[in-house]
Structures are given as structure tokens and as C-alpha cells.
Enzyme design. Structure first.
Site, PDB file in Angstrom:
ATOM      1  N   ARG A  15      -0.183  50.257  12.808  1.00  0.00           N
ATOM      2  CA  ARG A  15      -0.120  49.882  14.217  1.00  0.00           C
ATOM      3  C   ARG A  15       0.120  48.381  14.376  1.00  0.00           C
ATOM      4  O   ARG A  15      -0.018  47.608  13.435  1.00  0.00           O
ATOM      5  CB  ARG A  15      -1.421  50.272  14.922  1.00  0.00           C
ATOM      6  CG  ARG A  15      -1.635  51.759  15.060  1.00  0.00           C
ATOM      7  CD  ARG A  15      -3.042  52.087  15.555  1.00  0.00           C
ATOM      8  NE  ARG A  15      -4.057  51.867  14.521  1.00  0.00           N
ATOM      9  CZ  ARG A  15      -5.358  52.080  14.702  1.00  0.00           C
ATOM     10  NH1 ARG A  15      -5.808  52.505  15.866  1.00  0.00           N
ATOM     11  NH2 ARG A  15      -6.213  51.878  13.704  1.00  0.00           N
ATOM     12  N   LYS A  75      -7.075  46.164  13.792  1.00  0.00           N
ATOM     13  CA  LYS A  75      -8.257  46.363  12.966  1.00  0.00           C
ATOM     14  C   LYS A  75      -8.913  45.033  12.634  1.00  0.00           C
ATOM     15  O   LYS A  75      -8.324  43.961  12.755  1.00  0.00           O
ATOM     16  CB  LYS A  75      -7.887  47.097  11.676  1.00  0.00           C
ATOM     17  CG  LYS A  75      -7.420  48.523  11.904  1.00  0.00           C
ATOM     18  CD  LYS A  75      -8.461  49.385  12.601  1.00  0.00           C
ATOM     19  CE  LYS A  75      -9.665  49.684  11.729  1.00  0.00           C
ATOM     20  NZ  LYS A  75     -10.658  50.536  12.442  1.00  0.00           N
ATOM     21  N   TYR A  94     -10.540  45.562  17.197  1.00  0.00           N
ATOM     22  CA  TYR A  94     -11.649  46.435  16.807  1.00  0.00           C
ATOM     23  C   TYR A  94     -12.394  45.747  15.666  1.00  0.00           C
ATOM     24  O   TYR A  94     -11.791  45.357  14.665  1.00  0.00           O
ATOM     25  CB  TYR A  94     -11.148  47.790  16.308  1.00  0.00           C
ATOM     26  CG  TYR A  94     -10.609  48.709  17.378  1.00  0.00           C
ATOM     27  CD1 TYR A  94     -11.441  49.196  18.382  1.00  0.00           C
ATOM     28  CD2 TYR A  94      -9.282  49.117  17.367  1.00  0.00           C
ATOM     29  CE1 TYR A  94     -10.955  50.053  19.364  1.00  0.00           C
ATOM     30  CE2 TYR A  94      -8.785  49.977  18.337  1.00  0.00           C
ATOM     31  CZ  TYR A  94      -9.630  50.440  19.337  1.00  0.00           C
ATOM     32  OH  TYR A  94      -9.142  51.287  20.299  1.00  0.00           O
ATOM     33  N   HIS A  96     -16.162  46.801  14.812  1.00  0.00           N
ATOM     34  CA  HIS A  96     -17.133  47.757  14.249  1.00  0.00           C
ATOM     35  C   HIS A  96     -18.088  47.046  13.281  1.00  0.00           C
ATOM     36  O   HIS A  96     -18.266  47.449  12.132  1.00  0.00           O
ATOM     37  CB  HIS A  96     -16.409  48.909  13.542  1.00  0.00           C
ATOM     38  CG  HIS A  96     -15.519  49.707  14.453  1.00  0.00           C
ATOM     39  ND1 HIS A  96     -16.009  50.558  15.419  1.00  0.00           N
ATOM     40  CD2 HIS A  96     -14.163  49.767  14.547  1.00  0.00           C
ATOM     41  CE1 HIS A  96     -15.000  51.127  16.072  1.00  0.00           C
ATOM     42  NE2 HIS A  96     -13.876  50.661  15.565  1.00  0.00           N
ATOM     43  N   GLU A 118     -14.206  47.848  20.935  1.00  0.00           N
ATOM     44  CA  GLU A 118     -15.039  49.053  21.024  1.00  0.00           C
ATOM     45  C   GLU A 118     -16.285  48.887  21.884  1.00  0.00           C
ATOM     46  O   GLU A 118     -16.946  49.883  22.219  1.00  0.00           O
ATOM     47  CB  GLU A 118     -15.444  49.547  19.625  1.00  0.00           C
ATOM     48  CG  GLU A 118     -16.444  48.673  18.883  1.00  0.00           C
ATOM     49  CD  GLU A 118     -15.800  47.553  18.073  1.00  0.00           C
ATOM     50  OE1 GLU A 118     -16.531  46.909  17.288  1.00  0.00           O
ATOM     51  OE2 GLU A 118     -14.588  47.317  18.234  1.00  0.00           O
ATOM     52  N   VAL A 239     -19.776  61.585  16.983  1.00  0.00           N
ATOM     53  CA  VAL A 239     -20.875  60.986  17.749  1.00  0.00           C
ATOM     54  C   VAL A 239     -20.713  59.477  17.794  1.00  0.00           C
ATOM     55  O   VAL A 239     -20.136  58.868  16.892  1.00  0.00           O
ATOM     56  CB  VAL A 239     -22.251  61.349  17.153  1.00  0.00           C
ATOM     57  CG1 VAL A 239     -22.481  62.846  17.225  1.00  0.00           C
ATOM     58  CG2 VAL A 239     -22.377  60.862  15.720  1.00  0.00           C
ATOM     59  N   ASP A 270     -15.940  54.625  11.320  1.00  0.00           N
ATOM     60  CA  ASP A 270     -15.843  53.213  11.711  1.00  0.00           C
ATOM     61  C   ASP A 270     -17.204  52.618  12.036  1.00  0.00           C
ATOM     62  O   ASP A 270     -17.405  51.411  11.923  1.00  0.00           O
ATOM     63  CB  ASP A 270     -14.928  53.053  12.931  1.00  0.00           C
ATOM     64  CG  ASP A 270     -13.457  52.906  12.540  1.00  0.00           C
ATOM     65  OD1 ASP A 270     -13.193  52.391  11.447  1.00  0.00           O
ATOM     66  OD2 ASP A 270     -12.586  53.308  13.321  1.00  0.00           O
TER      67      ASP A 270
END
Length: 370
Positions: A15, A75, A94, A96, A118, A239, A270
Site C-alpha cells: 500500500r 504501517k 498505523y 499499534h 487506529e 476482537v 496487529d
């Protein structure tokens, strides 16, 4: 503001964080955009398209980090990028953090301003920058699960939808959020028997109303999960606790209850994964086996469909990125609570509670920054 778009270098991450259309919007607002050569190639965008949109192409990642005030990525930075990040440089991507202690400490040490896609959150508690990739990952989870259920791939050898006279596969979906909903819709569309578990009765009522007849809803608890895994052929973990480590809903001992060749797809990887036996994998080596159960734990699933993923992601991120560029991160986050909730690490301080809790680090209330 000077915007930098480096080429993603995480394993098989195809991406790109900004399209030529996004460059045009930044230029309309008077900003300067630098794009690393071939950053958009795998997503279907050429250097020529970026140049025509008004970007300047740079040859190396070092040049991009060196000149940019705001880095826009997909990322999190990997180890080879850490040293390139400058004091007070804004990184919008992102992160994480709750799944990577080394990354957390590296960003603290670099004194960067880390605004995580996120954890950007609307007043209704929805996560607008996580939704598009959750949609992609949820749908992909069924594609990948179906593939690895094939016997030559190590699976049980069952077709999700079955055929006349033969029962379809059983799919268990953990979590009724965006990932779970998309997974259930895809699996049901292929004809599988699907069960979604969630801890919210209100969410289960909603899913019961909108899902087709081959989707059942069950309250999520350890007893129910232990019973359901015995007959499941494909288990999808979706979840999420925003910004925090995912809970382990499938424990190691539960694997012994499953049929050999069961496939588990952990979309929550992630955030550390929701299976106790999960460990992050790549598109290059996507699976491994534990106790006869196939685990698929690719941490950047949407990177395998970069054209769709890039357009879906940038549709969501661009309005926020423009706010940050137009106002600067402090004013933008001061005026926009959604963006403020995206701040995780700022100038050496952890300002997101889920990250401080994950790694037992000192916590600074984000309000102290303004």
C-alpha cells in the site's frame, strides 16, 4: 507544511499512504509534497502520476524523512527507519504500539509526535481510520481461511459452502465489530454455517436482525467458546480494545478440542492477537501449525490487495491529514477531539493510556500538551 510519503518497506506491504489525488488536495492548500520513487507502484500509481499531481519525487527514504515535517505512512516504522525520525517530526500512520514494546521505546527515544490512525475516534466511539482496513481484513479473512482449509494447504479439506447432499463448513467469528460483521457476511454468502460471538447483547440483537438465516449469534464467554471450537472448521478472531492489547479468547489448551486441520485467522494480530498461540506472520510465510491447527496471523492483511486498500484508506485519512497540515498538529488536535485521541507518543511522553498500561510506562494526560 512539508509532507513526506516514504515507500513502505515492511515485508510485502504494497500500500501507499497518499494517492496522486491526495497530492492534488495538499497542493491546493499550499503544501509541499515529497514522494519516494516507486512508493505507489504496487498500488497502481506511477511516479509520473505523482509528478503531474504536483509532488516532487525523491530517490531515497533518507531524503524523504530528512526534509518532511509530517510523514504520512501506512504501517509503523520498522527498525531500519528509527534513526531517520527527527525530534518533533509528526508521523501519521498505523502504529499499534500495544503490540510492540521496541517500537514504543524507539518512538519515545526519537521524541517524535506519533498520531496513530487506529485510535482516532469519533464521539460515537467509532474508529474512522480503522474501519476501511477492518472491512478489507474481515472480508479477506474468509478468503484466506477458505484457501487454507484446502487439504494441500494443511487444512481439513472442507469446502465452505458444501454442495448438495453435503453439509457446509462451520465458521466461528469472535467479535461482532467491523471485522466480525464483514467476515460473517462473506462466509454466509459462500454458504457456510456461521456463528458470531460478542460480549454486547445489543450488538448481537443488531446482528441477528441484519444477518441471513445461516448466521447465528451467541454470547461470548469461555464456556460457549470452548463448546463452539469443537465443531468449527474456520475460526476468525476480530476482537478489538482500541489502542490496547487484544484479549486471548482462544487459549492453548482449547486447540486440543479442535479437529485437526482447523484454520484460525487472527485479524487482531496487529494488537497482539486474540489467540494465545498467535505470533505475527507475513504474506511471504503466512501460516504455521500448532497441535494440528493452522494459524494465519499476517499483520498487514490488506497489503495483499493494495489497490483496493490504498483507495479505501486514503479516502478516510486525507481529511484528517489536511487538518494536520493546515493547522499544525497542536492546533488541529486542540480543536478536533477525534485527532487528539490519535496522539499516542509525543516528544518522549506516552499520552495514550492503553500504551502505558501495555508496557508499564509513565502516562501523561494528553490535555497537558495544550
Amino acid at each position: 507544511m512539508i509532507i513526506g510519503v516514504p515507500k513502505e518497506i515492511k515485508n510485502n506491504e504494497n500500500r501507499v499512504a497518499l494517492t496522486p489525488a491526495g497530492v492534488t488536495e495538499f497542493r491546493k492548500h499550499g503544501h509541499i509534497v515529497y514522494v519516494q520513487t516507486e512508493a505507489g507502484k504496487s498500488s497502481g500509481f506511477s511516479d509520473e502520476q505523482y509528478t503531474q499531481a504536483g509532488a516532487t519525487i525523491l530517490s531515497t527514504i533518507e531524503e524523504v524523512y530528512g526534509i518532511a515535517e509530517m510523514i504520512i505512512k501506512v504501517k509503523e516504522p520498522i527498525e531500519s527507519e528509527y534513526a531517520l525520525i527527527k525530534d518533533d517530526q509528526l508521523l501519521f500512520t498505523y502504529f499499534h504500539f500495544a503490540s510492540s514494546e521496541p517500537l514504543t521505546h524507539a518512538m519515545i527515544d526519537r521524541r517524535a509526535v506519533c498520531l496513530a490512525y487506529e485510535t482516532v475516534e469519533k464521539t460515537d466511539r467509532s474508529l474512522p481510520l480503522l474501519v476501511p482496513m477492518s472491512e478489507v481484513a474481515g472480508r479477506m479473512a474468509v478468503q484466506e481461511g477458505a484457501k487454507y482449509l484446502e487439504k494441500p494447504m494443511g487444512g481439513f479439506g472442507i469446502l465452505l459452502g458444501g454442495v448438495a447432499g453435503v453439509k457446509p463448513a462451520n465458521v466461528l467469528v469472535l467479535g461482532g465489530g467491523i471485522v466480525g460483521t464483514q467476515s460473517a457476511k462473506m462466509a454466509a454468502g459462500l454458504g457456510a454455517n456461521v456463528t458470531i460471538v460478542d460480549i454486547s447483547l445489543a450488538r448481537l440483537r443488531y446482528l441477528e436482525d441484519i444477518m441471513p438465516a445461516n448466521v447465528d449469534t451467541v454470547m461470548s464467554n469461555e464456556y460457549n467458546i470452548r463448546e463452539l471450537v469443537k465443531s468449527a472448521n474456520l475460526i476468525i478472531g476480530g476482537v478489538l480494545i482500541p489502542g490496547a492489547k487484544a484479549p486471548s479468547l482462544i487459549t492453548r489448551d482449547m486447540l486440543k478440542l479442535m479437529k485437526p486441520g482447523t484454520v484460525m485467522v487472527d485479524v487482531a494480530i496487529d494488537q497482539g492477537g486474540c489467540f494465545e498461540t498467535s505470533k505475527a506472520t507475513t504474506h511471504e510465510n503466512p501460516i504455521y501449525e500448532v497441535d494440528g491447527v493452522v494459524h494465519y496471523c499476517v499483520a498487514n492483511m490488506p497489503g495483499a490487495v493494495p489497490y483496493t486498500s490504498t483507495l479505501a484508506l486514503t479516502n478516510a485519512t486525507l481529511p484528517y491529514a489536511l487538518q494536520l497540515a493546515n493547522l499544525g498538529w497542536k492546533d488541529a488536535c486542540s480543536k478536533n477531539e477525534e485527532l487528539r485521541k490519535g496522539l499516542n507518543v509525543v516528544n518522549g511522553k506516552v499520552v495514550f493510556k492503553g500504551v502505558s498500561d501495555a508496557w508499564n510506562l509513565p502516562y501523561t494526560d494528553v490535555k497537558e500538551l495544550f
